[in-house]
Design a protein around this motif. Sequence first.
Motif, PDB file in Angstrom:
ATOM      1  N   LEU A  62      51.236   7.212  73.256  1.00  0.00           N
ATOM      2  CA  LEU A  62      52.566   6.617  73.367  1.00  0.00           C
ATOM      3  C   LEU A  62      53.073   6.357  71.959  1.00  0.00           C
ATOM      4  CD1 LEU A  62      52.585   3.885  76.148  1.00  0.00           C
ATOM      5  CD2 LEU A  62      53.968   5.928  76.005  1.00  0.00           C
ATOM      6  N   ASP A  77      57.759   3.959  79.112  1.00  0.00           N
ATOM      7  CA  ASP A  77      56.385   4.202  78.654  1.00  0.00           C
ATOM      8  C   ASP A  77      55.450   4.390  79.841  1.00  0.00           C
ATOM      9  OD1 ASP A  77      57.131   4.029  76.037  1.00  0.00           O
ATOM     10  OD2 ASP A  77      56.421   1.983  75.724  1.00  0.00           O
ATOM     11  N   ALA A  78      55.677   3.571  80.896  1.00  0.00           N
ATOM     12  CA  ALA A  78      54.823   3.670  82.083  1.00  0.00           C
ATOM     13  C   ALA A  78      54.937   5.045  82.723  1.00  0.00           C
ATOM     14  CB  ALA A  78      55.197   2.586  83.092  1.00  0.00           C
ATOM     15  N   MET A  79      56.147   5.578  82.716  1.00  0.00           N
ATOM     16  CA  MET A  79      56.356   6.923  83.265  1.00  0.00           C
ATOM     17  C   MET A  79      55.598   7.956  82.429  1.00  0.00           C
ATOM     18  SD  MET A  79      60.209   7.771  84.379  1.00  0.00           S
ATOM     19  CE  MET A  79      60.789   6.557  85.513  1.00  0.00           C
ATOM     20  N   GLU A  80      55.713   7.787  81.117  1.00  0.00           N
ATOM     21  CA  GLU A  80      55.080   8.755  80.212  1.00  0.00           C
ATOM     22  C   GLU A  80      53.561   8.751  80.349  1.00  0.00           C
ATOM     23  OE1 GLU A  80      57.098   8.672  76.531  1.00  0.00           O
ATOM     24  OE2 GLU A  80      55.843  10.237  75.662  1.00  0.00           O
ATOM     25  N   VAL A  81      52.953   7.553  80.439  1.00  0.00           N
ATOM     26  CA  VAL A  81      51.491   7.517  80.548  1.00  0.00           C
ATOM     27  C   VAL A  81      50.996   7.994  81.909  1.00  0.00           C
ATOM     28  CG1 VAL A  81      51.008   5.778  78.787  1.00  0.00           C
ATOM     29  CG2 VAL A  81      51.397   5.042  81.115  1.00  0.00           C
ATOM     30  N   SER A  82      51.888   7.979  82.914  1.00  0.00           N
ATOM     31  CA  SER A  82      51.430   8.547  84.190  1.00  0.00           C
ATOM     32  C   SER A  82      51.825  10.025  84.289  1.00  0.00           C
ATOM     33  CB  SER A  82      51.897   7.726  85.383  1.00  0.00           C
ATOM     34  OG  SER A  82      53.254   7.437  85.283  1.00  0.00           O
ATOM     35  N   ALA A  83      51.990  10.641  83.129  1.00  0.00           N
ATOM     36  CA  ALA A  83      52.221  12.096  83.025  1.00  0.00           C
ATOM     37  C   ALA A  83      53.486  12.555  83.746  1.00  0.00           C
ATOM     38  CB  ALA A  83      51.000  12.865  83.527  1.00  0.00           C
ATOM     39  N   HIS A 101      51.993  14.042  91.409  1.00  0.00           N
ATOM     40  CA  HIS A 101      50.726  14.668  91.014  1.00  0.00           C
ATOM     41  C   HIS A 101      49.852  15.098  92.181  1.00  0.00           C
ATOM     42  CE1 HIS A 101      51.877  13.726  86.997  1.00  0.00           C
ATOM     43  NE2 HIS A 101      51.907  12.447  87.240  1.00  0.00           N
ATOM     44  N   TYR A 105      58.991  -0.105  88.212  1.00  0.00           N
ATOM     45  CA  TYR A 105      60.334   0.490  88.210  1.00  0.00           C
ATOM     46  C   TYR A 105      61.244  -0.403  89.058  1.00  0.00           C
ATOM     47  CZ  TYR A 105      57.318   4.310  86.753  1.00  0.00           C
ATOM     48  OH  TYR A 105      56.371   5.059  86.118  1.00  0.00           O
ATOM     49  N   ASN A 155      48.914  15.654  79.263  1.00  0.00           N
ATOM     50  CA  ASN A 155      49.181  15.058  80.580  1.00  0.00           C
ATOM     51  C   ASN A 155      47.972  15.135  81.502  1.00  0.00           C
ATOM     52  OD1 ASN A 155      51.716  14.117  80.026  1.00  0.00           O
ATOM     53  ND2 ASN A 155      52.761  15.944  80.781  1.00  0.00           N
ATOM     54  N   PHE A 161      50.579  -2.337  81.739  1.00  0.00           N
ATOM     55  CA  PHE A 161      51.420  -2.935  80.701  1.00  0.00           C
ATOM     56  C   PHE A 161      51.500  -4.453  80.887  1.00  0.00           C
ATOM     57  CE2 PHE A 161      52.600   1.450  80.708  1.00  0.00           C
ATOM     58  CZ  PHE A 161      52.853   1.730  79.367  1.00  0.00           C
ATOM     59  N   ARG A 204      45.997  12.270  80.432  1.00  0.00           N
ATOM     60  CA  ARG A 204      46.662  11.015  80.815  1.00  0.00           C
ATOM     61  C   ARG A 204      46.460  10.698  82.292  1.00  0.00           C
ATOM     62  NH1 ARG A 204      52.445  11.760  77.723  1.00  0.00           N
ATOM     63  NH2 ARG A 204      51.952  10.582  75.844  1.00  0.00           N
TER      64      ARG A 204
END
Lengths: 252, 246
Positions: free
Chosen positions: B57, A122-128, B113, B97, B81, B91, B84
């Motif tokens: 999400l 999820d963290a990956m997804e929210v950071s695009a 990015h 990671y 994106n 979280f 986002r």
Amino acid sequence: MVIEIRNIFDGIGAFILFIFRFFKELFKPPLELKEFIKQCYVIGYKSLPLVAITGFIMGLVLTLQSRPTLAEFGAESWLPGMVALSLIREIAPVITALICAGKVASGIGAELGSMKVTEQIDAMEVSAINPFKYLVVTRILAATLMIPLLVVFADGIGIFGGFVGYNIHSELNIIRYNSLVFETLGFVDIFPATIKTFFFGFFIGTIGCYMGFTASNGTESVGKAANSAVVYASLAIFIIDMLAVQLTDLIF
Amino acid sequence: MKKQTPIIEIKGLFKSFGKDKDVLRGVNINVNKGENLVVLGKSGSGKSITIKCLVRLVEADKGEIKVFGTELTNLAEDELNQVRLRIGFLFQNGALYDSMSVRENLAFPLQRHRPEFTDTQINIAIEETLESVGLIEAIDKMPSELSGGMRKRVGLARTLILKPEILLYDEPTTGLDTITSREISELIISIQMKFKTTSIIITHDMACAKFTSNRIVILRDGVVYTEGTYQDLEQSEDQWVRSFFI
């Protein structure tokens, strides 16, 4: 009963959609080359010792077990060719794939499952950042490419194991042994057997990723993802092998 | 006085998980620029789902979500994106990671990015951001070597590195001792001051709510039950609302 059957079909449908998504994302940028190479290292290089040991034992044991029967018919000289043929056509691809199902599919399932549970995906997804592309596509591609290489490696080590096994009771130098092996082997033995290993690799990677990526929340699901990945990947290997043998039989 | 345009507008948000599991039943929330909004509610009242809908999400069943004036519900992936990238999400457990060091955790979104950044620029940005959360000494540690509070700080640093305009905190002080909770609450305020961010903070921790909130919204059974400042709600005549403040 009806609900159970419906769940099975739902699961198959979701898995097919997952495969479609893989092909859709495969051609999208970015390439994720660094992660792909890392996964090739993890799946391929780190599995080498395990594959080498099993490959050697396969060749050795197959030679020792087959010798008495062939000796009875005075056909001991067929042993190198027969062992090589059995290894390359069937035993090395299936056993290596099963070992990889245990090591690679469960590893991927557990890794992605725990990433899902701890919200890393999820963290990956929210950071695009597209987690499917970064985590799934790279792992499936690496498995698809590395498992055939591991099988070829296991073939070679298995033949060497056969040579060692042969020399326990008889004496034959390696050059003669190899010439007996390559006299027996033909295109039809090597090509279809190698092609099917790409499918083994693809399904080992895909099933591992699917189980991990779709794990529900909760630590229990990590264990379930790893376990189901091994079970379904092993089952898929046997089904693909059966289909490949039938198809080879029809074509060649 | 000129009325402020909300930077986040949530109108009539519905979300259910299967039959008879309605989590959100028409949530309406507006957040103004620069504001810290705390969302309170009992477990299962839909707080986390609301902020997860905000970054898609979780897909809402019905309702409107506008962020920076852009309706999010029908945006394509690329457009979503872009939005986002302007929102940071912390979280509950930091969601670091595991296979990457703290430095790599922070470098990862930057490399994606800000491809124009050189390695030196990336390192400078990482060091500056870690300093702003007071954790420069952990730069080469792995997440497994960090305590709960440190993981949250690093998680916050990772979201800050892209300089988001909105920050969403999902229970930032849960599982932390009183002192560390206080430090995290202070950090939320200092980030608001330093980066001029707008925040939604989901919490059960009333000390954190008191310290960080400009305004509080209380959810009950998937709808906004009441809203106001900490002081207003603390003196509410509603027994159920007051039970949060005891």
